[in-house]
Design a protein around this motif. Structure first.
Motif, mmCIF file in Angstrom:
data_model
loop_
_atom_site.group_PDB
_atom_site.id
_atom_site.type_symbol
_atom_site.label_atom_id
_atom_site.label_comp_id
_atom_site.label_asym_id
_atom_site.label_seq_id
_atom_site.Cartn_x
_atom_site.Cartn_y
_atom_site.Cartn_z
ATOM 1 N N ARG A 262 39.925 50.649 33.106
ATOM 2 C CA ARG A 262 39.451 49.265 32.937
ATOM 3 C C ARG A 262 39.614 48.499 34.251
ATOM 4 O O ARG A 262 40.605 47.829 34.506
ATOM 5 N N MET A 263 38.665 48.683 35.134
ATOM 6 C CA MET A 263 38.725 48.022 36.446
ATOM 7 C C MET A 263 37.295 47.775 36.894
ATOM 8 O O MET A 263 36.359 48.425 36.419
ATOM 9 N N ASP A 264 37.107 46.813 37.791
ATOM 10 C CA ASP A 264 35.742 46.542 38.225
ATOM 11 C C ASP A 264 35.429 47.285 39.524
ATOM 12 O O ASP A 264 36.278 47.981 40.088
ATOM 13 N N ALA A 265 34.190 47.105 39.979
ATOM 14 C CA ALA A 265 33.716 47.894 41.121
ATOM 15 C C ALA A 265 34.342 47.459 42.439
ATOM 16 O O ALA A 265 34.205 48.151 43.454
ATOM 17 N N HIS A 266 35.067 46.319 42.451
ATOM 18 C CA HIS A 266 35.721 45.882 43.693
ATOM 19 C C HIS A 266 37.069 46.567 43.902
ATOM 20 O O HIS A 266 37.605 46.534 45.010
ATOM 21 N N ALA A 267 37.640 47.110 42.816
ATOM 22 C CA ALA A 267 39.017 47.599 42.914
ATOM 23 C C ALA A 267 39.101 48.813 43.842
ATOM 24 O O ALA A 267 38.393 49.813 43.650
ATOM 25 N N ARG A 268 39.932 48.715 44.824
ATOM 26 C CA ARG A 268 40.182 49.779 45.808
ATOM 27 C C ARG A 268 41.685 49.801 46.044
ATOM 28 O O ARG A 268 42.357 48.797 45.845
#
Ligand SMILES: NC(=O)C1=CN([C@@H]2O[C@H](COP(=O)(O)OP(=O)(O)OC[C@H]3O[C@@H](n4cnc5c(N)ncnc54)[C@H](OP(=O)(O)O)[C@@H]3O)[C@@H](O)[C@H]2O)C=CC1
Ligand SMILES: CC(C)(CO)C(=O)C(=O)O
Length: 334
Positions: A262-268
């Motif tokens: 459960r994370m968005d595409a910005h998470a790095r």
């Protein structure tokens, strides 16, 4: 009772995220950071973003910005958010300015930051803390939280009341050493993610990258066993079982690890951000810790050791690795 005053020592991704939430809730926060970073905040203000809610913008006049540790003199709590390699120097610089009774809270990765702070700040309470989610600077002056999660720290009623009023979920823990060892197992993915060049969701969606992490975690768990360390269970899966789950085919993994993904595409990972910005990484306090712990108990941790080398190489000559290629490299090191 008056509201406690805060200072953030190391106003980068995590420092701006924590401090920004406190400012938004009306707390007095002094941000201490590098002059270039403070200039950006002075010009643009600070935006707190997450895909769960509309962004919150703090105009520059709401921010107290400083570049030296003397600015922490009025603080009741100093949130320490420098990278691990900078903790010793930052704490020594801070020591002469800290008010009697002021409390330092480490919200850093790695195992030894609270001990480093305690050694440099005698007579002060130092609380160990942990941030389980990713925060990345998506543009200058904007810090984005890419996944949900609850902060953890040793208990302190005043601190907890403030963090909760600021909308930050926080859980009191009295087993922070075990929590930090569990977090280190998660952070072994930082190097894999950084070398993949991919958002966390895409990288963790690929079995070959997950198998790299599983190799690292198996070596870490063996070193922990040898050292008598039992990491805390932080998620739905016990630490000992996680490497098996990581090795599942993609479709099964997506089902079993739905909560983790459960994370968005910005998470790095923060290490990806370090490589992007040409900064030194924390690899020595992540994979490096496992290599050292294994060696102290007559063992080796070759996959972790190879990742230390590859990340150091990437610090001077950036490159990305496909999952199968990275897995072959780490497997061959064994
Ligand atoms: N980002 C994330 O998603 C997460 C990070 N963490 C951990 O939190 C900690 C902070 O990470 P992060 O926020 O990403 O790091 P950043 O590099 O974004 O922020 C740290 C900032 O502190 C500055 N700094 C270093 N020393 C000093 C000093 N003595 N005085 C003032 N400023 C200083 C750094 O400048 P310079 O670079 O010039 O030294 C940098 O701008 C790390 O231990 C990280 O592992 C934990 C969970 C998630
Ligand atoms: C939250 C997590 C594990 C995200 O990768 C992290 O700690 C980091 O990026 O340093």
């Amino acid at each position: 009772m008056p509201k406690p005053r805060f200072a953030v020592l190391g106003a980068g991704s995590i420092g701006c995220h924590l401090g920004g939430h406190l400012v938004a809730a009306g707390y007095d926060v002094t941000f201490i950071g590098r002059s270039g970073a403070m200039d950006v905040l002075r010009e643009r203000g600070l935006t707190l973003s997450t895909s769960a809610r509309p962004p919150v913008h703090l105009t520059p006049d709401r921010l107290t910005l400083a570049t030296g540790p003397e600015a922490a003199a009025g603080a009741d709590f100093v949130l320490v958010t420098v990278k691990t390699a900078g903790t010793g120097a930052a704490a020594e610089d801070l020591a002469p300015h800290l008010a009697p009774g002021a409390v330092a809270v480490s919200f850093q990765n790695g195992l030894h930051n609270p001990a480093t702070l305690r050694a440099a700040l005698p007579g002060h309470t130092v609380l160990a803390g942990m941030v389980p989610y990713n925060v990345v600077q998506t543009e200058p002056g904007t810090v984005h939280q890419g996944m949900p999660g609850r902060l953890m720290t040793e208990p302190d009623d005043t601190l907890f009341a403030a963090l909760r009023e600021a909308g930050l979920a926080v859980e009191p823990r009295t087993d922070m050493s075990e929590v930090q060892h569990a977090k280190l197992l998660m952070n072994l993915n930082n190097a894999v993610n950084a070398l993949s060049g991919l958002p966390l969701r895409d990288q963790l969606g690929q079995r070959a990258y997950r198998r790299c992490l599983a190799l690292c975690q198996r070596e870490a768990l063996a070193a922990y066993r040898a050292a008598g360390i039992t990491p805390a269970r932080l998620g739905p899966t016990a630490p000992a079982v996680t490497p098996y789950v990581l090795g599942l085919p993609d479709a099964f993994f997506r089902r079993v690890a739905a909560a983790t993904l459960r994370m968005d595409a910005h998470a790095r990972s923060s290490m990806w951000e370090d490589l992007q910005r040409g900064r030194r990484t924390e690899i020595e306090s992540l994979q490096g810790e496992i290599v050292a712990l294994a060696a102290a108990h007559g063992r080796t941790a070759p996959a972790n050791a190879r990742l230390v080398e590859l990340v150091h190489q990437a610090e001077s000559a950036p490159r990305t690795w496909s999952g199968p290629h990275l897995y072959a490299e780490l497997h061959a090191a064994r």
